[in-house]
Design an enzyme around this catalytic site. Structure first.
Site, PDB file in Angstrom:
ATOM      1  N   GLY A  49      32.258 -41.407 -13.948  1.00 26.43           N
ATOM      2  CA  GLY A  49      31.212 -42.315 -13.457  1.00 26.43           C
ATOM      3  C   GLY A  49      30.672 -43.223 -14.545  1.00 26.43           C
ATOM      4  O   GLY A  49      30.475 -44.425 -14.334  1.00 26.43           O
ATOM      5  N   CYS A  50      30.449 -42.659 -15.711  1.00 28.10           N
ATOM      6  CA  CYS A  50      29.901 -43.443 -16.822  1.00 28.10           C
ATOM      7  C   CYS A  50      30.911 -44.476 -17.305  1.00 28.10           C
ATOM      8  O   CYS A  50      30.536 -45.584 -17.690  1.00 28.10           O
ATOM      9  CB  CYS A  50      29.461 -42.515 -17.947  1.00 28.10           C
ATOM     10  SG  CYS A  50      28.142 -41.399 -17.430  1.00 28.10           S
TER      11      CYS A  50
END
Length: 156
Positions: A49-50
């Site tokens: 996600g990051c």
């Protein structure tokens, strides 16, 4: 507890790397008086996600550049940030908040739950701080793929 829009953004001083900052640099919010600042809080370097969120900002950097001083913020150490910046070729700096002072001041160090297990972690949130040092906008619990679009809307 999160700071409120229209109130002064919490001051901080922390190590930073990337962008124009060398590996041993320190910054504080007060040095950016007169400039808009964006603090992008994210859970962890080099996680799916990051990486999605960071690479979207990288890919459309020309739309962000010049609108504000943009910083990623996580509790990862500088060494981890250096690897993340190099691997993903990020054009903006990352702040290391290993002592959790910034995530706590901005109210994003929260209880999370995954697979039934509770743990403390950083909530994916973005704070836009005006040139006057007041909070202009807070994007809470943003989805990595939608973050850039929401941020550009706020920055105008």
């Amino acid at each position: 507890m999160k700071p409120e829009i229209g109130k002064a953004a919490p001051e901080f001083s922390a190590p930073v790397v990337g962008g124009e900052y060398a590996e041993e640099a320190q910054i504080s919010l007060s040095q950016f008086k007169g400039q808009r600042v964006v603090l992008v809080f994210y859970p962890k370097d080099n996680t799916p996600g990051c990486t999605t969120q960071s690479c979207a900002m990288r890919d459309d950097w020309t739309q962000l550049e010049g609108k504000a001083q943009v910083f990623g913020v996580s509790i990862d150490p500088i060494k981890s940030h250096v690897k993340f910046i190099e691997k993903q070729q990020l054009p903006y700096p990352l702040i290391s908040d290993e002592d959790k002072a910034i995530v706590e001041a901005y109210g994003v160090w929260v209880e999370k739950q995954m697979y039934g297990k509770k743990y403390m972690g950083t909530e994916r949130s973005t704070f836009v701080i005006g040139a006057d040092g007041q909070l202009e906008a807070i994007l809470e619990k943003v989805k990595p793929a939608k973050h850039l679009e929401q941020l550009l809307e706020v920055l105008g």
